[in-house]
Design a protein around this motif. Sequence first.
Motif, PDB file in Angstrom:
ATOM      1  N   LEU A  78      55.765 -17.691 -34.743  1.00  0.00           N
ATOM      2  CA  LEU A  78      55.539 -17.788 -36.182  1.00  0.00           C
ATOM      3  C   LEU A  78      56.505 -18.786 -36.808  1.00  0.00           C
ATOM      4  N   TYR A  79      56.376 -18.956 -38.134  1.00  0.00           N
ATOM      5  CA  TYR A  79      57.285 -19.864 -38.829  1.00  0.00           C
ATOM      6  C   TYR A  79      58.736 -19.445 -38.632  1.00  0.00           C
ATOM      7  N   ALA A  80      58.977 -18.136 -38.689  1.00  0.00           N
ATOM      8  CA  ALA A  80      60.355 -17.661 -38.513  1.00  0.00           C
ATOM      9  C   ALA A  80      60.886 -18.052 -37.148  1.00  0.00           C
ATOM     10  N   THR A  81      60.041 -17.914 -36.118  1.00  0.00           N
ATOM     11  CA  THR A  81      60.455 -18.287 -34.764  1.00  0.00           C
ATOM     12  C   THR A  81      60.812 -19.758 -34.697  1.00  0.00           C
ATOM     13  N   SER A  82      59.962 -20.572 -35.303  1.00  0.00           N
ATOM     14  CA  SER A  82      60.193 -22.016 -35.304  1.00  0.00           C
ATOM     15  C   SER A  82      61.471 -22.363 -36.052  1.00  0.00           C
ATOM     16  N   ASP A  83      61.707 -21.703 -37.199  1.00  0.00           N
ATOM     17  CA  ASP A  83      62.907 -21.988 -37.984  1.00  0.00           C
ATOM     18  C   ASP A  83      64.184 -21.562 -37.255  1.00  0.00           C
ATOM     19  N   ILE A  84      64.113 -20.411 -36.560  1.00  0.00           N
ATOM     20  CA  ILE A  84      65.285 -19.965 -35.800  1.00  0.00           C
ATOM     21  C   ILE A  84      65.536 -20.916 -34.640  1.00  0.00           C
ATOM     22  N   ALA A  85      64.463 -21.344 -33.976  1.00  0.00           N
ATOM     23  CA  ALA A  85      64.605 -22.291 -32.865  1.00  0.00           C
ATOM     24  C   ALA A  85      65.158 -23.629 -33.360  1.00  0.00           C
ATOM     25  N   THR A  86      64.783 -24.019 -34.574  1.00  0.00           N
ATOM     26  CA  THR A  86      65.326 -25.253 -35.164  1.00  0.00           C
ATOM     27  C   THR A  86      66.826 -25.124 -35.368  1.00  0.00           C
ATOM     28  N   LEU A  87      67.278 -23.916 -35.751  1.00  0.00           N
ATOM     29  CA  LEU A  87      68.725 -23.681 -35.869  1.00  0.00           C
ATOM     30  C   LEU A  87      69.414 -23.863 -34.520  1.00  0.00           C
ATOM     31  N   VAL A  88      68.775 -23.373 -33.460  1.00  0.00           N
ATOM     32  CA  VAL A  88      69.343 -23.536 -32.113  1.00  0.00           C
ATOM     33  C   VAL A  88      69.541 -25.022 -31.821  1.00  0.00           C
ATOM     34  N   GLN A  89      68.513 -25.811 -32.150  1.00  0.00           N
ATOM     35  CA  GLN A  89      68.577 -27.258 -31.922  1.00  0.00           C
ATOM     36  C   GLN A  89      69.661 -27.915 -32.772  1.00  0.00           C
ATOM     37  N   SER A  98      57.414 -29.203 -34.318  1.00  0.00           N
ATOM     38  CA  SER A  98      57.142 -29.512 -32.903  1.00  0.00           C
ATOM     39  C   SER A  98      58.429 -29.715 -32.113  1.00  0.00           C
ATOM     40  N   ASP A  99      59.461 -30.250 -32.778  1.00  0.00           N
ATOM     41  CA  ASP A  99      60.726 -30.504 -32.083  1.00  0.00           C
ATOM     42  C   ASP A  99      61.428 -29.215 -31.678  1.00  0.00           C
ATOM     43  N   ALA A 100      61.090 -28.120 -32.358  1.00  0.00           N
ATOM     44  CA  ALA A 100      61.737 -26.842 -32.047  1.00  0.00           C
ATOM     45  C   ALA A 100      61.030 -26.080 -30.927  1.00  0.00           C
ATOM     46  N   GLN A 101      59.799 -26.483 -30.592  1.00  0.00           N
ATOM     47  CA  GLN A 101      59.008 -25.703 -29.631  1.00  0.00           C
ATOM     48  C   GLN A 101      59.684 -25.519 -28.261  1.00  0.00           C
ATOM     49  N   PRO A 102      60.346 -26.562 -27.711  1.00  0.00           N
ATOM     50  CA  PRO A 102      60.979 -26.373 -26.392  1.00  0.00           C
ATOM     51  C   PRO A 102      62.081 -25.303 -26.392  1.00  0.00           C
ATOM     52  N   TYR A 103      62.611 -24.984 -27.570  1.00  0.00           N
ATOM     53  CA  TYR A 103      63.708 -24.014 -27.652  1.00  0.00           C
ATOM     54  C   TYR A 103      63.220 -22.573 -27.801  1.00  0.00           C
ATOM     55  N   ILE A 104      61.930 -22.408 -28.088  1.00  0.00           N
ATOM     56  CA  ILE A 104      61.417 -21.072 -28.386  1.00  0.00           C
ATOM     57  C   ILE A 104      61.449 -20.122 -27.192  1.00  0.00           C
TER      58      ILE A 104
END
Length: 587
Positions: free
Chosen positions: A322-333, A270-276
Amino acid sequence: MKKLLELITEEFEKAFDVCGYDKKLGKVGISNRPDLCQYQCNGAMAGAKLYHKAPIMIANDVVAAIGEHPMFQSVEAVNPGFINININNGFVAEYLNNIADAEKFGVTNDNIETIVVDYGGANVAKPLHIGHLRSAVIGESVKRIVKYMGNKVIGDVHLGDWGLQMGLIITELQERKPELIYFDEGYNGDYPEEAPFTISELEEIYPCASKKSKEDENFKERAHQATLKLQSGYVPYYALWQHIMNVSKVDLKKNYDNLNVEFDLWKGESDAQPYIPGLIQDLIDKGLAYESQGALVVDIAEEGDSKELPPCIVRKSDGAALYATSDIATLVQREQDFQPNKYVYLADKRQDLHYTQFFRVAKKAGIVKPETELNFIGFGTMNGADGKPFKTREGGVMRLENLISQINDAVYNKIMENRSVSEDEARRTSEIVGLAALKYGDLSNQASKDYVFDIERFASFEGNTGPYILYTIVRIKSIIEKYKAEGGQVENLTVTNTDNGEQLQLMLEIAKVNEVIENAAKELAPHKICSYIYDLSNAFNRFYHGTKILAEEDDDKKKGYIALIHLTKNVLETGIDLLGFEAPDRM
C-alpha cells in the motif's frame, strides 16, 4: 548575531538580577500599545507574587537600575507595574548598519541539519491541477527557508508512478493500438526510444481508462493483471512504463518551472519497490507485523492517544503493498542515501492518519533514529467564492496551467489600465507579478487553513497581496536609480540617527528580520515571512509618503535615507525569494 529583542532583554535581565529579583522576569516584548511605547516588560507583575511586593515597587527598582542607559531613549514604570521602553534612535541605526554588513542579516543557526522535503506528489500521465498547487508552493518555500538557515536540504518530487494507474494506461493503450510491438508476445528485439504517444494523448488515456475500469469488470481485471506483470518485471510493459515516465517528466518539469519550483530528486514510488520485501521481513522478524484478516498489519496505538488509531496495513490480503508500505520503504532508501536529521512531508491535511501511521511504524521499527524529526505539514483546501473546493466553470478540476494563465491575464489587465509600457513588456511583467499573486495568495495563509482563492483580490496592487509587495520593491528601485542618475553612490552608505517618526518605525521593522526568518524556519511557516514583508512594505510606504527622500537638501540626511531604503529593498527581495518569486524592474 543577537536579535534586537535579545539585546534589550539582556539589559533588563541584568537590572532585575542587580535588584535581587529572578532575571527571567526581564523578558521584553514588542509593545501592544505602540501609542505609548515601542517595547514593554511585564516581569514586575509576575514578580509581585514571587516576592510579595507591589509590582510598581519592583518596576521602579528595575527602572532605577537601568538608569541613563545609552541603548534607551526612555524607560518608565507605570501603574500597576508595567515598564514602558523606547529605544535610542542612534542605537537602532547602529544595529541596522550591523545587519546590513552581516551575512544573511545576522541570521544564525548553531544546529546545521540534513533535511529531506517531500513536496511534489504528482501522478505521472496526468496533468498538474490546482490540487497540486499548495504542496508545490508551500514545499518550495519551506525548502528555501530551511536552506537559507545553512542546512543541507534535499527536495524530492516523490512521483506517483507505480500501481494500478500504470496497468490502466497499458490496457487502454493495447485496446487503442494493439499493433504495437509491446503487445506482441513473440517480439524479442529492442524497443524504440521514442514513445508511441504524446503527453496530450497520455493525459486523455488515463481518465478514459479509469472511467472504463469502473464500468467494465473485465477491463479492470485485465488492468490489474497488466499491473502485476509490470511490477514483476515484464520487459515489454517495463519499456512502456519508461516511455510514460519520460514523457510525463518533461511535461511536469515544464509546469513546475512555471511555478518556479525545483526538485533535487525526481524519484517516485517505483524507486522504493526494491526495498519493500526486506522491509516486510524486517517488520515480521522484529515481531511488529502480524496477520489480521489475511492482511499484514502493525499496531501504532500509544498510551496517551486522544483517539483510537487503527493499525497500519503494510501488506494486503492479496499480497499487494500500500501507500504506507511504499512511504516506509522510501524512508529506508532515504536513510541509506542521506541519513537526514529531519523530514518534512507536505500533503492535504485529510491525510493526517496516513502520516501518523507510517511515522510511528518507522520509529517502532528503528528505520529512523529516535531523535529524527518526522514532520507533516497538512494543508487546507483552496476554495472558490462559494466556500467549496475551487473548480472550473464547468465544475471540473482546473488544470494548473489554466489557473496560472487566468491570474496572469488579470494582472496584465491591471497593468494596461495605467499603461506606461508596451504590450510585450506588460505580458512579460504580468507573468512575474502573476506568479507573485498566486504564491503570495496561498502562502500568506497559515498552511493548515482553508482559504478562498480570489483572483481579483490576489491580483490587486493594493492591500496584503504579492503585487503590492512587488510594487513597493519597484518603487524603491526607481528611487535608487534616480539617486544614481543624479551622481549618487549607494555603496558604503550608512543608516543614520533620525527624528523622523516614520523613518524610525521603518528602522524598527527592518530590525526584526533575523528573528522573523529564524522563527519561520523553526516553525516551518512561510506565512510568517508574508506577514513580515507586508508590515515592512507598509512601514516603507508610510515613510515614503511622509518624507521627501530625493528632495532632501541635507546631503548627509539624504544618504542616510538612501542607505535605509536600500536595506529595505534587500530585505524585501530576500523575503520574496524565500517565498519563491521575484520582482520585475518596472510595473
